[in-house]
Structures are given as structure tokens and as C-alpha cells.
Design a protein around this motif. Structure first.
Motif, PDB file in Angstrom:
ATOM      1  N   THR A 127       0.814  -1.220   0.000  1.00 36.96           N
ATOM      2  CA  THR A 127       0.000   0.000   0.000  1.00 36.96           C
ATOM      3  C   THR A 127       0.846   1.267   0.000  1.00 36.96           C
ATOM      4  N   LEU A 128       2.147   1.136   0.227  1.00 37.91           N
ATOM      5  CA  LEU A 128       3.014   2.311   0.259  1.00 37.91           C
ATOM      6  C   LEU A 128       3.312   2.790  -1.155  1.00 37.91           C
ATOM      7  N   PRO A 129       3.555   4.101  -1.339  1.00 36.25           N
ATOM      8  CA  PRO A 129       3.944   4.593  -2.658  1.00 36.25           C
ATOM      9  C   PRO A 129       5.252   3.940  -3.108  1.00 36.25           C
ATOM     10  N   ASP A 130       5.477   3.937  -4.416  1.00 35.01           N
ATOM     11  CA  ASP A 130       6.737   3.365  -4.913  1.00 35.01           C
ATOM     12  C   ASP A 130       7.894   4.293  -4.544  1.00 35.01           C
ATOM     13  N   PRO A 131       9.122   3.840  -4.708  1.00 36.50           N
ATOM     14  CA  PRO A 131      10.278   4.652  -4.283  1.00 36.50           C
ATOM     15  C   PRO A 131      10.318   6.040  -4.916  1.00 36.50           C
ATOM     16  N   ALA A 132       9.939   6.131  -6.192  1.00 39.11           N
ATOM     17  CA  ALA A 132       9.949   7.440  -6.855  1.00 39.11           C
ATOM     18  C   ALA A 132       8.966   8.395  -6.187  1.00 39.11           C
ATOM     19  N   GLU A 133       7.773   7.886  -5.860  1.00 38.74           N
ATOM     20  CA  GLU A 133       6.773   8.719  -5.204  1.00 38.74           C
ATOM     21  C   GLU A 133       7.234   9.103  -3.801  1.00 38.74           C
ATOM     22  N   ARG A 134       7.862   8.173  -3.102  1.00 39.74           N
ATOM     23  CA  ARG A 134       8.356   8.485  -1.761  1.00 39.74           C
ATOM     24  C   ARG A 134       9.415   9.582  -1.816  1.00 39.74           C
ATOM     25  N   LEU A 135      10.246   9.549  -2.853  1.00 42.56           N
ATOM     26  CA  LEU A 135      11.261  10.597  -3.014  1.00 42.56           C
ATOM     27  C   LEU A 135      10.610  11.956  -3.268  1.00 42.56           C
ATOM     28  N   LEU A 136       9.576  11.984  -4.097  1.00 41.60           N
ATOM     29  CA  LEU A 136       8.887  13.242  -4.372  1.00 41.60           C
ATOM     30  C   LEU A 136       8.265  13.818  -3.111  1.00 41.60           C
ATOM     31  N   VAL A 137       7.618  12.959  -2.336  1.00 41.05           N
ATOM     32  CA  VAL A 137       6.969  13.406  -1.100  1.00 41.05           C
ATOM     33  C   VAL A 137       7.996  13.911  -0.098  1.00 41.05           C
ATOM     34  N   ALA A 138       9.121  13.217  -0.001  1.00 42.17           N
ATOM     35  CA  ALA A 138      10.155  13.610   0.956  1.00 42.17           C
ATOM     36  C   ALA A 138      10.903  14.863   0.515  1.00 42.17           C
ATOM     37  N   ALA A 139      11.111  15.006  -0.792  1.00 43.24           N
ATOM     38  CA  ALA A 139      11.947  16.094  -1.302  1.00 43.24           C
ATOM     39  C   ALA A 139      11.264  17.450  -1.209  1.00 43.24           C
ATOM     40  N   GLY A 140       9.948  17.497  -1.392  1.00 49.69           N
ATOM     41  CA  GLY A 140       9.245  18.777  -1.430  1.00 49.69           C
ATOM     42  C   GLY A 140       9.525  19.680  -0.252  1.00 49.69           C
ATOM     43  N   PRO A 141       9.276  19.229   0.981  1.00 47.19           N
ATOM     44  CA  PRO A 141       9.519  20.098   2.141  1.00 47.19           C
ATOM     45  C   PRO A 141      10.985  20.499   2.291  1.00 47.19           C
ATOM     46  N   VAL A 142      11.904  19.594   1.950  1.00 51.16           N
ATOM     47  CA  VAL A 142      13.335  19.908   2.090  1.00 51.16           C
ATOM     48  C   VAL A 142      13.719  21.016   1.115  1.00 51.16           C
ATOM     49  N   PHE A 143      13.285  20.892  -0.145  1.00 49.24           N
ATOM     50  CA  PHE A 143      13.568  21.944  -1.132  1.00 49.24           C
ATOM     51  C   PHE A 143      12.910  23.261  -0.733  1.00 49.24           C
ATOM     52  N   ALA A 144      11.696  23.188  -0.207  1.00 44.14           N
ATOM     53  CA  ALA A 144      10.972  24.408   0.158  1.00 44.14           C
ATOM     54  C   ALA A 144      11.647  25.135   1.307  1.00 44.14           C
ATOM     55  N   HIS A 145      12.099  24.406   2.310  1.00 44.37           N
ATOM     56  CA  HIS A 145      12.657  25.029   3.503  1.00 44.37           C
ATOM     57  C   HIS A 145      14.118  25.422   3.350  1.00 44.37           C
ATOM     58  N   ARG A 146      14.860  24.679   2.530  1.00 50.89           N
ATOM     59  CA  ARG A 146      16.300  24.937   2.418  1.00 50.89           C
ATOM     60  C   ARG A 146      16.725  25.522   1.081  1.00 50.89           C
ATOM     61  N   GLY A 147      15.883  25.397   0.082  1.00 51.06           N
ATOM     62  CA  GLY A 147      16.272  25.821  -1.251  1.00 51.06           C
ATOM     63  C   GLY A 147      16.985  24.698  -1.968  1.00 51.06           C
TER      64      GLY A 147
END
Length: 263
Positions: A16-36
Motif C-alpha cells: 500500500t506504500l507509494p513506490d520509491p519514486a513517489e516516496r522521493l517526491l513526497v520527501a523532497a518537497g519540504p526539504v527543497f521548500a525550507h532549504r532551497g
């Protein structure tokens, strides 16, 4: 050793978990937003996603590929939630309001995690190589539609024959684009100026007069007043009452049609 039932439960949960690519997208968004982009560590993103750091290269090519994919995901979500109007489906005056409402909705839309708008604003203020694609795919279609609609609403420039070429070139190359960018600027202010506005305007007034619909009517009325036959208060009063908005161009067309109908 885990029981067979426990093993099946874990496998079902993993499915039921997203695939690795989707997990990367979900994880990357906040990091890019907060740190650039420059300060966002790929290893931290991979760790948050629960994948090997090599997965970034495997699925997205590199860090920039992942960053572009995150922005594209936000863009597609905004476009699904707030689709742009189709030109020609309504009178130009109504189309202008729909375009303004789309712009405001996309800019002011809240997001559950609170980082999507922050990332888009960061990209505009500190552009990377991803900005060109974002402008082309996300901003350009609405900007072009605004220019076409405003061009349809503006009356022709009355000048001497010898000056018509230069006057019409100025109208097309400067006046229309500047008015379109003025509309974008008004919409954008209500995003970037929100902290100031919240201190200037009382909450109960914001609730009544600073909604997407109310702001959309105001910005549309302001633009129509610059284009046509009525003042800003007249346009705004007409919009509030639900009266059809009529510009000078609309009235001229109606008068010509009325003349044709006369015996």
C-alpha cells in the motif's frame, strides 16, 4: 522467526506504500521548500524517503531532475484543482474574471503540508534552471490568455492614419502586456503581502471582502475600468449585483447590431 500471518501483514502493508519514486517526491518537497535547491542534501531526502541515495539518480537522473519533478507535481495538482477557462466559451468580460479567479485560486490555495506555495515562491525569488520550464508550462498559458482577453476588451486607438502602425504596435507590444502583468501583480500581492495585510485589515473585514471571489471581482473591475466605458465603482457595483459587465466594445457591438436590425 515471525509467523506466516505477520509476514503476510507486512507484505500487504508494503504494497500500500507509494513506490520509491513517489516516496522521493513526497520527501523532497519540504526539504527543497525550507532549504532551497542548493542547500537541500540528497542524502537527507533519501533518508526521509526510506530509499537508497542511488535511487535519486535511478528515477530522476540527478538532484535537478528530482527538483523539476517536485515542481511539476505541484503544477499539475494546481492545474487539476483550478483549471484555466477556455477562451471563447464566454464573453471577454466574463473570461477575464475567470482568468483572474484562476490566478488567485492557484496563488492563494492552501496546501495541507504548507510547503508547496513556499517552494514555488522560492523558485521565483531565487531562480534555478527549473524556472524556464515552470514559466513555459505554468505561467505562459495564463499570461497569453490574459493578453488575448485584454486585447479584445481594449478599444482601438484613435489616431491619424500615418500614426496607426506605431500606435497599434505600442498597443500590442507594451500596453496589453503591461496590463496583463498588472493583473498578475495584483493577484501576487495578496500572496506575498498576506502577513502585512493581516495586520492592516481586521479579520472580520478580510472574511467578507478578501475572499478569492471578492478579490477577483475587484481586480476584474479595475482592469475593465482601464479598458472601457465605466468607472471602477460602476464596474464593481455591476459585478456585485450580478449585472452583466459591459465594456465600450460590447456596447458598440450591440449598437451596430441594433442598427442592422432597423428597417
Amino acid at each position: 522467526m515471525p509467523s506466516s500471518q505477520t509476514t503476510v501483514s507486512r507484505q500487504n502493508a508494503s504494497a500500500t506504500l507509494p513506490d520509491p519514486a513517489e516516496r522521493l517526491l513526497v520527501a523532497a518537497g519540504p526539504v527543497f521548500a525550507h532549504r532551497g535547491f542548493d542547500r537541500a542534501p540528497v542524502r537527507e531526502i533519501a533518508k526521509r524517503a526510506g530509499v537508497n541515495v542511488a535511487a535519486v539518480s535511478y528515477y530522476f537522473g540527478d538532484k535537478m531532475g528530482l527538483y523539476r519533478a517536485v515542481i511539476a507535481k505541484i503544477r499539475h495538482q494546481r492545474e487539476r484543482e483550478f483549471p484555466a477557462p477556455i477562451l471563447g466559451e464566454a464573453p471577454a468580460e466574463e473570461t477575464l474574471f475567470r482568468l483572474v479567479r484562476t490566478l488567485l485560486s492557484r496563488m492563494l490555495a492552501g496546501d495541507e503540508k504548507g510547503w508547496e506555495a513556499q517552494l514555488m515562491m522560492r523558485e521565483m525569488q531565487h531562480p534555478t534552471a527549473a524556472l524556464e520550464e515552470m514559466v513555459r508550462e505554468y505561467f505562459q498559458p495564463l499570461y497569453d490568455a490574459l493578453c488575448q482577453t485584454i486585447g479584445d476588451l481594449l478599444p482601438a486607438i484613435e489616431v491619424k492614419d500615418k500614426d496607426k502602425v506605431s500606435a497599434n504596435a505600442w498597443r500590442t507590444e507594451a500596453m496589453v502586456p503591461q496590463m496583463a502583468l498588472g493583473v498578475v501583480g495584483q493577484c501576487l500581492y495578496y500572496r506575498i503581502g498576506r502577513p502585512v495585510m493581516e495586520q492592516l485589515i481586521a479579520p472580520e473585514i478580510r472574511a467578507r471582502h478578501y475572499t478569492v471571489e471578492s478579490l477577483g471581482r475587484h481586480i476584474t473591475a479595475t482592469t475593465l475600468a482601464a479598458c472601457g466605458n465605466r468607472s471602477l465603482p460602476e464596474h464593481r457595483a455591476a459585478m456585485e449585483s450580478g449585472e452583466r459587465i459591459e465594456t465600450r466594445q460590447t456596447i458598440e457591438i450591440q449598437e451596430r447590431n441594433s442598427t442592422k436590425d432597423c428597417p
